[in-house]
Scaffold this motif. Structure first.
Motif, PDB file in Angstrom:
ATOM      1  N   TYR A 177     -41.209 -87.808  33.367  1.00 16.84           N
ATOM      2  CA  TYR A 177     -41.148 -88.637  34.570  1.00 16.84           C
ATOM      3  C   TYR A 177     -40.057 -89.677  34.341  1.00 16.84           C
ATOM      4  N   VAL A 178     -39.302 -89.996  35.371  1.00 14.71           N
ATOM      5  CA  VAL A 178     -38.345 -91.099  35.286  1.00 14.71           C
ATOM      6  C   VAL A 178     -39.012 -92.276  35.986  1.00 14.71           C
ATOM      7  N   LEU A 179     -39.474 -93.240  35.184  1.00 13.24           N
ATOM      8  CA  LEU A 179     -40.289 -94.327  35.724  1.00 13.24           C
ATOM      9  C   LEU A 179     -39.504 -95.580  36.074  1.00 13.24           C
ATOM     10  N   ASN A 236     -35.196 -92.644  44.012  1.00  9.33           N
ATOM     11  CA  ASN A 236     -36.440 -92.254  43.355  1.00  9.33           C
ATOM     12  C   ASN A 236     -36.313 -90.855  42.780  1.00  9.33           C
ATOM     13  N   VAL A 237     -36.774 -90.670  41.567  1.00 11.58           N
ATOM     14  CA  VAL A 237     -36.741 -89.368  40.921  1.00 11.58           C
ATOM     15  C   VAL A 237     -38.171 -89.009  40.538  1.00 11.58           C
ATOM     16  N   ALA A 238     -38.636 -87.876  41.010  1.00 11.09           N
ATOM     17  CA  ALA A 238     -40.009 -87.456  40.714  1.00 11.09           C
ATOM     18  C   ALA A 238     -40.141 -86.994  39.274  1.00 11.09           C
ATOM     19  N   GLY A 239     -39.150 -86.264  38.790  1.00  9.38           N
ATOM     20  CA  GLY A 239     -39.259 -85.769  37.429  1.00  9.38           C
ATOM     21  C   GLY A 239     -38.007 -85.057  36.969  1.00  9.38           C
ATOM     22  N   VAL A 240     -37.924 -84.883  35.658  1.00 11.46           N
ATOM     23  CA  VAL A 240     -36.803 -84.198  35.020  1.00 11.46           C
ATOM     24  C   VAL A 240     -37.374 -83.236  33.991  1.00 11.46           C
ATOM     25  N   VAL A 241     -36.835 -82.024  33.969  1.00  7.51           N
ATOM     26  CA  VAL A 241     -37.186 -81.068  32.913  1.00  7.51           C
ATOM     27  C   VAL A 241     -35.934 -80.879  32.067  1.00  7.51           C
ATOM     28  N   VAL A 242     -36.055 -81.147  30.771  1.00  2.06           N
ATOM     29  CA  VAL A 242     -34.929 -81.059  29.848  1.00  2.06           C
ATOM     30  C   VAL A 242     -35.018 -79.745  29.088  1.00  2.06           C
ATOM     31  N   THR A 243     -33.927 -78.975  29.105  1.00  3.53           N
ATOM     32  CA  THR A 243     -33.849 -77.729  28.338  1.00  3.53           C
ATOM     33  C   THR A 243     -32.555 -77.739  27.539  1.00  3.53           C
ATOM     34  N   LEU A 244     -32.473 -76.861  26.569  1.00  5.93           N
ATOM     35  CA  LEU A 244     -31.307 -76.758  25.702  1.00  5.93           C
ATOM     36  C   LEU A 244     -30.801 -75.329  25.754  1.00  5.93           C
ATOM     37  N   THR A 245     -29.494 -75.156  25.981  1.00 13.92           N
ATOM     38  CA  THR A 245     -28.911 -73.817  26.011  1.00 13.92           C
ATOM     39  C   THR A 245     -28.673 -73.334  24.580  1.00 13.92           C
ATOM     40  N   PRO A 246     -28.413 -72.043  24.384  1.00 13.30           N
ATOM     41  CA  PRO A 246     -28.114 -71.538  23.032  1.00 13.30           C
ATOM     42  C   PRO A 246     -26.892 -72.217  22.397  1.00 13.30           C
ATOM     43  N   GLU A 247     -25.995 -72.767  23.225  1.00  7.44           N
ATOM     44  CA  GLU A 247     -24.802 -73.461  22.715  1.00  7.44           C
ATOM     45  C   GLU A 247     -25.078 -74.927  22.431  1.00  7.44           C
ATOM     46  N   ASN A 248     -26.343 -75.353  22.484  1.00  7.63           N
ATOM     47  CA  ASN A 248     -26.758 -76.748  22.290  1.00  7.63           C
ATOM     48  C   ASN A 248     -26.290 -77.671  23.411  1.00  7.63           C
ATOM     49  N   TYR A 272     -41.995 -91.488  25.186  1.00 10.02           N
ATOM     50  CA  TYR A 272     -40.932 -92.075  25.992  1.00 10.02           C
ATOM     51  C   TYR A 272     -39.560 -91.828  25.378  1.00 10.02           C
ATOM     52  N   ALA A 273     -38.541 -91.984  26.220  1.00 11.60           N
ATOM     53  CA  ALA A 273     -37.147 -91.980  25.778  1.00 11.60           C
ATOM     54  C   ALA A 273     -36.377 -92.930  26.696  1.00 11.60           C
ATOM     55  N   ARG A 290     -43.499 -89.193  29.307  1.00 12.57           N
ATOM     56  CA  ARG A 290     -44.247 -87.936  29.410  1.00 12.57           C
ATOM     57  C   ARG A 290     -45.418 -88.067  30.368  1.00 12.57           C
ATOM     58  N   THR A 291     -45.827 -89.291  30.679  1.00  8.89           N
ATOM     59  CA  THR A 291     -46.958 -89.533  31.575  1.00  8.89           C
ATOM     60  C   THR A 291     -46.493 -90.360  32.773  1.00  8.89           C
ATOM     61  N   GLU A 292     -47.341 -90.476  33.774  1.00  9.59           N
ATOM     62  CA  GLU A 292     -47.004 -91.205  34.996  1.00  9.59           C
ATOM     63  C   GLU A 292     -46.975 -92.716  34.810  1.00  9.59           C
ATOM     64  N   ALA A 293     -47.482 -93.212  33.710  1.00 14.59           N
ATOM     65  CA  ALA A 293     -47.470 -94.643  33.415  1.00 14.59           C
ATOM     66  C   ALA A 293     -46.856 -94.851  32.030  1.00 14.59           C
TER      67      ALA A 293
END
Length: 163
Positions: free
Chosen positions: A36-38, A55-67, A116-117, A138-141
């Motif tokens: 979540y982007v809080l 406003n951003v509801a959420g982000v999914v972070v993935t990594l490609t094979p090339e990093n 968090y990050a 990782r959570t809504e709060a």
């Protein structure tokens, strides 16, 4: 005495938590998954005026094979628009960029990896360069620790904050 100090340093290096805390050895695989982007802080001129559109509801972070890092996000009050952004890994450290779309730099300022990050992004759209600091959770709060670090980084960089 020297042997004891060396043993203590080796013990710290062997502990995974000690390595994870040093962002110079950031493993981006620990950032994968949904967030979540809080909170967001920025110096963008229209940031305070258009805050309802940011406003951003959420982000999914993935990594490609090339990093390379891929950010899939849902924007708007009810996730009404989606975007996918691929960021290329720079040669030095775990810093990502994609100048062709205006992302000059993305890096992690602080994280405990599981909760968090704090993310710093340097952007350029048109002739207007600006930076943002975002609180991913990782959570809504957010935890008190996460909010404290976000406030410290955003105030330290002189940003306006939207929470």
């Amino acid at each position: 005495m020297g042997g004891l100090l060396l043993a203590a340093l080796l013990a710290l290096v062997a502990v995974p938590r000690a390595q994870a805390a040093w962002l110079g050895r950031l493993d981006p695989k620990q950032l994968l998954g949904p967030w979540y982007v809080l909170a967001v802080a920025s110096r963008e001129k229209s940031f305070a005026v258009e805050k309802d559109m940011k406003n951003v509801a959420g982000v999914v972070v993935t990594l490609t094979p090339e990093n390379n890092l891929t950010l899939s996000s849902q924007h708007g009050l009810q996730g009404c628009s989606q975007s996918v952004t691929e960021l290329l890994k720079r040669n030095s450290g775990w810093v990502f960029e994609n100048p062709s779309i205006g992302v000059l730099e993305l890096r992690v300022l602080a994280t405990n990896f599981r909760d968090y990050a704090i993310i710093f992004t340097q952007l350029e759209f048109g002739d207007e360069p600006f930076n943002t600091v975002e609180l991913y959770s990782r959570t809504e709060a957010a935890s008190q620790e996460a909010m404290g670090l976000f406030t410290k980084w955003s105030r330290g960089l002189g940003f306006l904050s939207q929470q």
